[in-house]
Scaffold this motif. Structure first.
Motif, PDB file in Angstrom:
ATOM      1  N   SER A   1       0.841  -1.206   0.000  1.00 23.14           N
ATOM      2  CA  SER A   1       0.000   0.000   0.000  1.00 23.14           C
ATOM      3  C   SER A   1       0.869   1.246   0.000  1.00 23.14           C
ATOM      4  CB  SER A   1      -0.919   0.009   1.228  1.00 23.14           C
ATOM      5  OG  SER A   1      -0.228   0.522   2.352  1.00 23.14           O
ATOM      6  N   ILE A   2       0.229   2.392  -0.115  1.00 28.11           N
ATOM      7  CA  ILE A   2       0.936   3.676  -0.114  1.00 28.11           C
ATOM      8  C   ILE A   2       1.692   3.886   1.197  1.00 28.11           C
ATOM      9  CG2 ILE A   2      -0.985   5.031   0.818  1.00 28.11           C
ATOM     10  CD1 ILE A   2      -0.223   7.236  -1.173  1.00 28.11           C
ATOM     11  N   ILE A   3       1.230   3.252   2.274  1.00 28.26           N
ATOM     12  CA  ILE A   3       1.886   3.405   3.574  1.00 28.26           C
ATOM     13  C   ILE A   3       3.326   2.910   3.510  1.00 28.26           C
ATOM     14  CG2 ILE A   3       1.887   2.599   5.972  1.00 28.26           C
ATOM     15  CD1 ILE A   3      -1.167   2.338   5.719  1.00 28.26           C
ATOM     16  N   GLY A   4       3.526   1.836   2.747  1.00 25.84           N
ATOM     17  CA  GLY A   4       4.852   1.229   2.680  1.00 25.84           C
ATOM     18  C   GLY A   4       5.907   2.151   2.112  1.00 25.84           C
ATOM     19  N   ARG A   5       5.487   3.169   1.326  1.00 24.20           N
ATOM     20  CA  ARG A   5       6.478   4.016   0.653  1.00 24.20           C
ATOM     21  C   ARG A   5       7.422   4.730   1.593  1.00 24.20           C
ATOM     22  NH1 ARG A   5       3.151   7.255  -3.937  1.00 24.20           N
ATOM     23  NH2 ARG A   5       1.923   5.480  -4.678  1.00 24.20           N
ATOM     24  N   THR A   6       6.936   5.087   2.790  1.00 24.04           N
ATOM     25  CA  THR A   6       7.797   5.826   3.706  1.00 24.04           C
ATOM     26  C   THR A   6       8.410   4.918   4.782  1.00 24.04           C
ATOM     27  OG1 THR A   6       5.701   6.475   4.726  1.00 24.04           O
ATOM     28  CG2 THR A   6       6.873   8.159   3.495  1.00 24.04           C
ATOM     29  N   LEU A   7       8.119   3.607   4.705  1.00 31.23           N
ATOM     30  CA  LEU A   7       8.664   2.697   5.713  1.00 31.23           C
ATOM     31  C   LEU A   7      10.067   2.227   5.327  1.00 31.23           C
ATOM     32  CD1 LEU A   7       5.751   2.621   6.851  1.00 31.23           C
ATOM     33  CD2 LEU A   7       6.098   0.197   7.300  1.00 31.23           C
TER      34      LEU A   7
ATOM     35  N   ALA B   1      13.177  -0.449   4.925  1.00 29.44           N
ATOM     36  CA  ALA B   1      13.113  -1.806   4.375  1.00 29.44           C
ATOM     37  C   ALA B   1      12.908  -2.854   5.478  1.00 29.44           C
ATOM     38  CB  ALA B   1      14.387  -2.108   3.592  1.00 29.44           C
ATOM     39  N   ASP B   2      13.554  -2.658   6.621  1.00 32.24           N
ATOM     40  CA  ASP B   2      13.418  -3.629   7.716  1.00 32.24           C
ATOM     41  C   ASP B   2      12.597  -3.044   8.855  1.00 32.24           C
ATOM     42  OD1 ASP B   2      15.036  -5.648   6.527  1.00 32.24           O
ATOM     43  OD2 ASP B   2      16.765  -4.366   6.954  1.00 32.24           O
ATOM     44  N   ASP B   3      11.909  -3.932   9.562  1.00 32.91           N
ATOM     45  CA  ASP B   3      11.085  -3.468  10.678  1.00 32.91           C
ATOM     46  C   ASP B   3      11.923  -2.885  11.811  1.00 32.91           C
ATOM     47  OD1 ASP B   3       8.823  -4.135   9.372  1.00 32.91           O
ATOM     48  OD2 ASP B   3       8.191  -5.725  10.729  1.00 32.91           O
ATOM     49  N   GLY B   4      13.109  -3.430  12.028  1.00 34.57           N
ATOM     50  CA  GLY B   4      13.939  -2.964  13.142  1.00 34.57           C
ATOM     51  C   GLY B   4      13.346  -3.389  14.464  1.00 34.57           C
ATOM     52  N   PRO B   5      14.014  -2.997  15.583  1.00 35.38           N
ATOM     53  CA  PRO B   5      13.483  -3.381  16.909  1.00 35.38           C
ATOM     54  C   PRO B   5      12.188  -2.633  17.203  1.00 35.38           C
ATOM     55  CG  PRO B   5      15.351  -1.884  17.142  1.00 35.38           C
ATOM     56  CD  PRO B   5      15.228  -2.165  15.673  1.00 35.38           C
ATOM     57  N   LEU B   6      11.398  -3.177  18.128  1.00 36.83           N
ATOM     58  CA  LEU B   6      10.129  -2.544  18.483  1.00 36.83           C
ATOM     59  C   LEU B   6      10.376  -1.187  19.144  1.00 36.83           C
ATOM     60  CD1 LEU B   6       7.012  -2.868  18.662  1.00 36.83           C
ATOM     61  CD2 LEU B   6       7.359  -3.754  20.966  1.00 36.83           C
ATOM     62  N   ASP B   7       9.712  -0.157  18.637  1.00 33.82           N
ATOM     63  CA  ASP B   7       9.724   1.175  19.244  1.00 33.82           C
ATOM     64  C   ASP B   7       8.440   1.261  20.074  1.00 33.82           C
ATOM     65  OD1 ASP B   7       9.088   3.906  19.694  1.00 33.82           O
ATOM     66  OD2 ASP B   7      10.353   4.512  18.012  1.00 33.82           O
ATOM     67  N   GLU B   8       8.568   1.045  21.386  1.00 35.98           N
ATOM     68  CA  GLU B   8       7.376   0.925  22.237  1.00 35.98           C
ATOM     69  C   GLU B   8       6.461   2.146  22.216  1.00 35.98           C
ATOM     70  OE1 GLU B   8       7.667  -0.661  26.172  1.00 35.98           O
ATOM     71  OE2 GLU B   8       8.908  -2.359  25.524  1.00 35.98           O
ATOM     72  N   PRO B   9       7.016   3.372  22.357  1.00 40.28           N
ATOM     73  CA  PRO B   9       6.094   4.517  22.333  1.00 40.28           C
ATOM     74  C   PRO B   9       5.333   4.631  21.005  1.00 40.28           C
ATOM     75  CG  PRO B   9       8.229   5.151  23.246  1.00 40.28           C
ATOM     76  CD  PRO B   9       8.390   3.760  22.696  1.00 40.28           C
TER      77      PRO B   9
ATOM     78  N   LEU C   1       1.097  11.107   9.178  1.00 40.68           N
ATOM     79  CA  LEU C   1       2.121  11.438  10.178  1.00 40.68           C
ATOM     80  C   LEU C   1       3.494  11.490   9.523  1.00 40.68           C
ATOM     81  CD1 LEU C   1       0.890   9.315  13.243  1.00 40.68           C
ATOM     82  CD2 LEU C   1       0.933  11.811  13.088  1.00 40.68           C
ATOM     83  N   ALA C   2       3.725  10.601   8.552  1.00 41.85           N
ATOM     84  CA  ALA C   2       4.998  10.613   7.827  1.00 41.85           C
ATOM     85  C   ALA C   2       5.084  11.850   6.937  1.00 41.85           C
ATOM     86  CB  ALA C   2       5.138   9.341   6.988  1.00 41.85           C
ATOM     87  N   LEU C   3       3.976  12.173   6.266  1.00 44.75           N
ATOM     88  CA  LEU C   3       3.921  13.321   5.346  1.00 44.75           C
ATOM     89  C   LEU C   3       4.254  14.618   6.076  1.00 44.75           C
ATOM     90  CD1 LEU C   3       2.963  13.688   2.347  1.00 44.75           C
ATOM     91  CD2 LEU C   3       0.694  14.187   3.247  1.00 44.75           C
ATOM     92  N   PHE C   4       3.758  14.765   7.310  1.00 43.94           N
ATOM     93  CA  PHE C   4       4.000  15.976   8.085  1.00 43.94           C
ATOM     94  C   PHE C   4       5.212  15.848   9.018  1.00 43.94           C
ATOM     95  CE2 PHE C   4      -0.310  16.595   6.640  1.00 43.94           C
ATOM     96  CZ  PHE C   4      -0.440  17.969   6.478  1.00 43.94           C
ATOM     97  N   ALA C   5       6.010  14.791   8.793  1.00 45.31           N
ATOM     98  CA  ALA C   5       7.219  14.567   9.601  1.00 45.31           C
ATOM     99  C   ALA C   5       6.912  14.595  11.095  1.00 45.31           C
ATOM    100  CB  ALA C   5       8.300  15.592   9.242  1.00 45.31           C
TER     101      ALA C   5
ATOM    102  N   PRO D   1       9.253   9.705  13.138  1.00 52.96           N
ATOM    103  CA  PRO D   1      10.416   9.311  12.322  1.00 52.96           C
ATOM    104  C   PRO D   1      10.089   8.067  11.487  1.00 52.96           C
ATOM    105  CG  PRO D   1      10.895   9.173  14.700  1.00 52.96           C
ATOM    106  CD  PRO D   1       9.456   9.535  14.567  1.00 52.96           C
ATOM    107  N   ASP D   2      10.598   8.009  10.270  1.00 44.90           N
ATOM    108  CA  ASP D   2      10.331   6.862   9.401  1.00 44.90           C
ATOM    109  C   ASP D   2      10.673   5.539  10.089  1.00 44.90           C
ATOM    110  OD1 ASP D   2       9.522   8.663   7.541  1.00 44.90           O
ATOM    111  OD2 ASP D   2      11.170   8.325   6.134  1.00 44.90           O
ATOM    112  N   THR D   3      11.759   5.550  10.885  1.00 47.02           N
ATOM    113  CA  THR D   3      12.184   4.308  11.541  1.00 47.02           C
ATOM    114  C   THR D   3      11.161   3.808  12.569  1.00 47.02           C
ATOM    115  OG1 THR D   3      13.401   5.677  13.106  1.00 47.02           O
ATOM    116  CG2 THR D   3      14.662   4.706  11.278  1.00 47.02           C
ATOM    117  N   ALA D   4      10.273   4.708  13.034  1.00 47.12           N
ATOM    118  CA  ALA D   4       9.262   4.301  14.018  1.00 47.12           C
ATOM    119  C   ALA D   4       7.979   3.825  13.351  1.00 47.12           C
ATOM    120  CB  ALA D   4       8.949   5.478  14.958  1.00 47.12           C
ATOM    121  N   LEU D   5       7.872   3.998  12.028  1.00 48.38           N
ATOM    122  CA  LEU D   5       6.616   3.671  11.347  1.00 48.38           C
ATOM    123  C   LEU D   5       6.242   2.190  11.387  1.00 48.38           C
ATOM    124  CD1 LEU D   5       6.678   6.115   8.302  1.00 48.38           C
ATOM    125  CD2 LEU D   5       4.888   5.979  10.042  1.00 48.38           C
ATOM    126  N   PRO D   6       7.193   1.258  11.228  1.00 47.08           N
ATOM    127  CA  PRO D   6       6.773  -0.155  11.327  1.00 47.08           C
ATOM    128  C   PRO D   6       6.138  -0.467  12.685  1.00 47.08           C
ATOM    129  CG  PRO D   6       8.927   0.002  10.295  1.00 47.08           C
ATOM    130  CD  PRO D   6       8.611   1.373  10.819  1.00 47.08           C
TER     131      PRO D   6
END
Lengths: 301, 301
Positions: free
Chosen positions: B179-185, B187-195, B220-224, B227-232
């Motif tokens: 989906s369009i959401i994936g565009r700003t994510l 490549a890897d999920d990375g560790p869980l960002d709890e907040p 939220l990504a569009l308006f910065a 952080p992209d790394t927290a999106l997954p």
């Protein structure tokens, strides 16, 4: 103002119309030159080709709405915050510097809103809503604009107060193409199967969440309780039904206005009727009327 | 019964364990030989290779649960209808004719249920639930088994009364990849960002439908604003939060049992805590205990 040119320039397509001072649409054309198909720096040439047939005099007003004003578009027209009326949008039109042929090319800003700390945005639908208000002589109401990203827009006293996006069309597409549900679906959607569609609409309400409801498209197929050819209509009913479920329309007395292409508004009409809700429907005319109204604000006839 | 062999044979992986008469897991192994990777007619050979190391005597009991009993599996073990207790499941085990090495290979049936004219199914989770009941000395409760297709299972008087599937893991994957959401994510999920995860959980409740809530990952990504790394993590919170929203757990006094891999149950624990709900968590042990209990029913020690 003599005549002006209106452009409905979205992600996947471009529609252009020449519109008379009295609002009559004199001529319109459609192409696949949506912004996703325009190469970097290619907007002036695509625009010039789209209006070339009309040999427009320098200074002629051309107004474009839709994703053409996004960061990926021709020039960025920053979002106008809600609540916003017609004049607020007109005053924030972004003018293209050095437009081809000396034309006066303006790009209508989209709207932004915010609820619970989360922003929402739209581009193009605001013009449809303003056009619908004029066509229906309304200054309040709920407007539903179905699509890849459906918009539900609330208007009071002629102002767009707030709106919400539903990723209905896109979620239909990704479930159909990329999830386990797609495995039993035929390659083409085929014509709408109304009973299957309505069955999906009603199950969506029952299920309480698409995460649960969508699985029924798998199990009904697994147990041969629905023909495979009816599954695209059933899945369409599930996602559109989910959109309606979230709005708790039953017994709300709401009488929304549906604005969009007939193939989609017909499905929403059917679904709303199943919820006991009456709706008024408008098509393309809303876009041209909205752009014409903006043009008149800028250049009174 | 001396020892027996338990197999947890799902779509993407195969786990085998040798289990003592007293229920102790003596040895276990894991491979990627899920049923989707087994060629047509290849089940006997994959099974034989998986248990070869133990040089099992002919007649040794081997019990398998999971998708191995589906139409795409080794042999089809027809669904056992709910309500179903432990003995109903044991009595419907499907026996593999002419199993390799003269072994006695049984395939545990999945369960089916029906609500509002729509069937639901599971394969493998029923064993985990029966194992959890034994481990926790319970005969009632709500059991949550997170995964690609999460299951919510209700038990009363030792019987699985009903259950519901949520396509949570799969919808996460298709939104992320397609989906369009994936565009700003990233490549890897990375560790869980709890907040970020908890922000997603709470927004899901606010949004009332994932069709709307999911769009926030875009805006939220569009308006910065994130952080992209927290999106997954945020998107994971949105889908898991949607699953919880649909169950209206708040102030329900419910104390569910989470059964599954730690990486997932930890997320559900966090999300449930945000909803003010306490949960008990169990891991792999539930599967082995459930299969051991079935084995004891067939061959009392």
């Amino acid at each position: 103002m003599d005549t002006f040119v209106a452009l409905d320039w979205g992600t996947s397509s471009l529609r252009v119309a020449r519109i008379a001072a009295d609002g009559q649409v004199l001529e319109q054309h459609h192409s696949g030159d949506g912004i996703q198909h325009v190469a970097f720096g290619g907007f002036p040439a695509v625009f010039a080709a789209a209006v070339e047939r009309w040999r427009l005099a320098p200074g002629t007003l051309c107004l474009a709405s839709g994703m053409v004003g996004s960061r990926q578009g021709w020039i960025e027209a920053p979002y106008c915050p809600c609540p916003a009326d017609f004049r607020a949008v007109a005053s924030r039109i972004a003018w293209v510097p050095d437009a081809p042929g000396g034309l006066r090319v303006g790009i209508v800003p989209g709207l932004s809103t915010e609820a619970s700390g989360v922003p929402d945005v739209m581009r193009g639908e605001e013009v449809q809503v303003f056009g619908a208000l004029q066509l229906l002589h309304l200054d309040e109401g709920v407007f539903i604009l179905p699509g890849t990203h459906s918009k539900w827009v609330r208007v009071a006293q002629g102002r767009i107060v707030t709106f919400a996006t539903f990723m209905t069309g896109e979620v239909y597409a990704v479930l159909r193409r990329h999830s386990i549900i797609g495995r039993t679906l035929p390659a083409d959607d085929g014509p709408l199967d109304e009973p299957a569609f309505l069955r999906g609409v009603l199950h969506a309400r029952e299920a309480g969440s698409l995460l649960h409801g969508a699985f029924s498209a798998r199990t009904l197929a697994l147990f041969a309780r629905i023909p495979d050819t009816a599954l695209p209509s059933y899945l369409s009913g599930l996602v559109i039904g989910e959109e309606l479920r979230a709005h708790r329309l039953e017994n709300s007395g709401s009488h929304p206005v549906l604005v969009g292409a007939e193939a989609l508004t017909r499905r929403y009409q059917l679904a709303l009727t199943a919820y006991g809700v009456q709706a008024t429907t408008l098509g393309d005319a809303a876009t041209w009327r909205g752009l014409a109204a903006l043009a008149h604000t800028l250049e009174p006839p």
